[in-house]
Design an enzyme around this catalytic site. Structure first.
Site, PDB file in Angstrom:
ATOM      1  N   SER A   1      -3.504  -3.537  -0.711  1.00 19.22           N
ATOM      2  CA  SER A   1      -2.379  -4.238  -0.097  1.00 19.22           C
ATOM      3  C   SER A   1      -2.822  -5.636   0.313  1.00 19.22           C
ATOM      4  CB  SER A   1      -1.930  -3.436   1.133  1.00 19.22           C
ATOM      5  OG  SER A   1      -0.914  -4.123   1.819  1.00 19.22           O
TER       6      SER A   1
ATOM      7  N   CYS B   1       4.409   6.451  17.502  1.00 17.16           N
ATOM      8  CA  CYS B   1       5.622   6.745  18.265  1.00 17.16           C
ATOM      9  C   CYS B   1       6.696   7.180  17.288  1.00 17.16           C
ATOM     10  CB  CYS B   1       6.052   5.497  19.014  1.00 17.16           C
ATOM     11  SG  CYS B   1       7.401   5.833  20.123  1.00 17.16           S
TER      12      CYS B   1
ATOM     13  N   GLY C   1       0.810  -1.217   0.000  1.00 15.17           N
ATOM     14  CA  GLY C   1       0.000   0.000   0.000  1.00 15.17           C
ATOM     15  C   GLY C   1       0.843   1.267   0.000  1.00 15.17           C
ATOM     16  N   THR C   2       1.929   1.248   0.742  1.00 13.54           N
ATOM     17  CA  THR C   2       2.762   2.453   0.835  1.00 13.54           C
ATOM     18  C   THR C   2       3.313   2.840  -0.537  1.00 13.54           C
ATOM     19  OG1 THR C   2       3.336   1.915   3.110  1.00 13.54           O
ATOM     20  CG2 THR C   2       4.828   3.415   1.944  1.00 13.54           C
TER      21      THR C   2
HETATM   22  N1  PLP Z   1      -2.909   3.017   3.651  1.00 12.12           N
HETATM   23  C1  PLP Z   1      -3.663   2.640   4.695  1.00 12.12           C
HETATM   24  C2  PLP Z   1      -5.028   3.229   4.867  1.00 12.12           C
HETATM   25  C3  PLP Z   1      -3.175   1.702   5.613  1.00 12.12           C
HETATM   26  O1  PLP Z   1      -3.923   1.343   6.663  1.00 12.12           O
HETATM   27  C4  PLP Z   1      -1.880   1.155   5.404  1.00 12.12           C
HETATM   28  C5  PLP Z   1      -1.297   0.225   6.379  1.00 12.12           C
HETATM   29  O2  PLP Z   1      -1.678   0.173   7.534  1.00 12.12           O
HETATM   30  C6  PLP Z   1      -1.148   1.576   4.287  1.00 12.12           C
HETATM   31  C7  PLP Z   1      -1.690   2.507   3.433  1.00 12.12           C
HETATM   32  C8  PLP Z   1       0.218   1.012   4.003  1.00 12.12           C
HETATM   33  O3  PLP Z   1       0.097  -0.293   3.471  1.00 12.12           O
HETATM   34  P1  PLP Z   1       1.324  -1.302   3.492  1.00 12.12           P
HETATM   35  O4  PLP Z   1       1.468  -1.795   4.888  1.00 12.12           O
HETATM   36  O5  PLP Z   1       0.926  -2.406   2.546  1.00 12.12           O
HETATM   37  O6  PLP Z   1       2.505  -0.562   2.998  1.00 12.12           O
END
Ligand code: PLP
Length: 396
Positions: A203, A341, A72-73
């Site tokens: 993700s 944190c 996702g990132t």
């Molecule tokens: N976007 C949202 C809304 C998320 O909750 C997360 C992870 O918690 C991410 C992006 C990032 O995803 P990833 O852990 O696959 O990099």
């Protein structure tokens, strides 16, 4: 009852057996690099493209609109940075909501350092972006090239009105991206033919797939610069040898998540309502202006259609969430705080701050995210441990 009570499914969840089986099969039998043209490579390519087709179908996309990423990132970084770079001749303004994940918000800070300007839209007290405020901002800033609003919030579970926000954005000629990392596989309302977003992040590890893989949906014809440069993988748009077993695991997890969505959501909704009842029965509800020293505040919409079925976000204003989390952890209960944190200091959650403006509330917030395998007994035990911890903290 398991010795560990896992109530942090929004952080990540156990892999589904279907995903483990698909990955094991791919690791044992499909070791080829998907790029060359000999038979072993063709097997790997076939496995990768089958996974792509399965994932595409879950959101009504074409197979060639799905691009594998590391999660996702990366998908969020790519959507924002790739659009900004591709469309900077049209404008340099981006709109996001104030409650986006840091994968979006920190990318916005990076883009600001590169000369783009970013508006962070406020949300209402339940975490909803108001479409009229987006329309006003779009009217005020004709140089807007992209709007990014998450489909579901990761801290308080609010589902956004993506359909209306996307329509307003398109009326102004800008692109619309949604971070669907928490919503994907949990609602079937995210179909790109019904809600024509241009970009969509997902993700695998949030739906029982492996960590380290996700996808970015890119609507055909969307202008987007690459983020990662190198080989010509992913049709020349995202370089790097593809992780074929992870793609197979992601697809298997998605298939299972969509097939079981109705049952799993029903089970989670029941537990969510039970959790809320038990919290209220044990601690009472603090009304916004009450000076009472105890009582909880519920964050986000009430259980129902406007909220993810798996999320319970609750504040104990004036109590440190960190102390509660330590007590929960000592009792084998995994939950998460509303604070991040960073560099040794606890920053109050930007999401709770955006919905309430109340630092004490943000500092006393705990997020529980349930899965279909959780039980009422586990919730009862959690309430019991919270009660003991609160009593200890308040008599200290
Ligand atoms: N976007 C949202 C809304 C998320 O909750 C997360 C992870 O918690 C991410 C992006 C990032 O995803 P990833 O852990 O696959 O990099």
């Amino acid at each position: 009852m398991n010795s560990v009570i896992y109530l942090d499914h929004a952080a990540t969840c156990r892999m589904r057996p279907e995903a483990i089986a698909a990955m094991t099969e791919a690791m044992e039998h499909t070791f080829g690099n998907a790029s060359p043209s000999y038979s072993i490579a063709r097997d790997a390519k076939r496995c990768l493209d089958n996974a792509r087709a399965v994932l595409a179908e879950t959101i009504g996309a074409g197979w060639n609109e799905i691009f594998f990423t590391s999660g996702g990132t990366e998908s969020d970084n790519w959507a924002l940075t790739g659009t900004a770079e591709a469309l900077q001749d049209k404008g340099k303004h981006i709109i996001v909501s104030a409650i986006e994940h840091h994968a979006i918000l920190h990318t916005c800070e990076y883009l600001e350092s590169r000369g783009f300007s970013v508006t962070r839209l406020p949300v209402d007290s339940e975490g909803r972006v108001r479409p009229e405020e987006l329309a006003d901002e779009l009217n005020a800033r004709p140089d807007t090239i992209l709007v990014s609003v998450m489909a579901a919030n990761n801290e308080i579970g609010t589902l956004e009105d993506i359909g209306t926000l996307c329509r307003y954005t398109h009326d102004h000629g800008a692109l619309f991206h949604t971070d669907a990392v928490q919503a994907y596989g949990k609602t079937d309302a995210l179909n790109v033919s019904a809600v024509p977003v241009d970009l969509f992040s997902a993700s695998a590890h949030k739906i029982g797939g492996p960590k380290g893989i996700g996808f970015l949906y890119v609507r055909n014809g969307t202008r987007l610069q690459s983020l990662i440069h190198g080989g010509s993988q992913e049709r020349g748009r995202r370089a790097g040898t593809e992780n074929v077993p992870a793609a197979a695991g992601f697809a298997a997890a998605a298939k299972a998540a969509f097939a079981n969505m109705e049952n799993e959501t029903r089970a989670e909704r029941e537990l969510q309502a039970y959790f809320r009842e038990r919290l209220l029965a044990a601690f009472g509800e603090r009304s916004g202006d009450s000076p009472a020293p105890s009582g909880i505040l519920w964050n986000g919409p009430l259980p129902g259609d406007d909220r993810l079925a798996n999320n319970i976000s609750v504040s104990f204003p004036g109590v440190s969430a960190e102390s509660l989390l330590i007590s929960l952890d000592l009792a084998g209960i995994c939950a998460s705080g509303g604070s991040a944190c960073t560099t040794g200091a606890l920053d109050p959650s930007h999401v709770i701050m955006a919905v309430s403006g109340d630092r004490k509330r943000a500092e006393g917030t705990i997020r529980f995210t349930i899965g279909p395998e959780n039980t009422k007994e586990e919730i009862d035990r959690t309430i019991e441990v919270l009660g003991e911890a609160l009593q200890r903290i308040r008599t200290m």
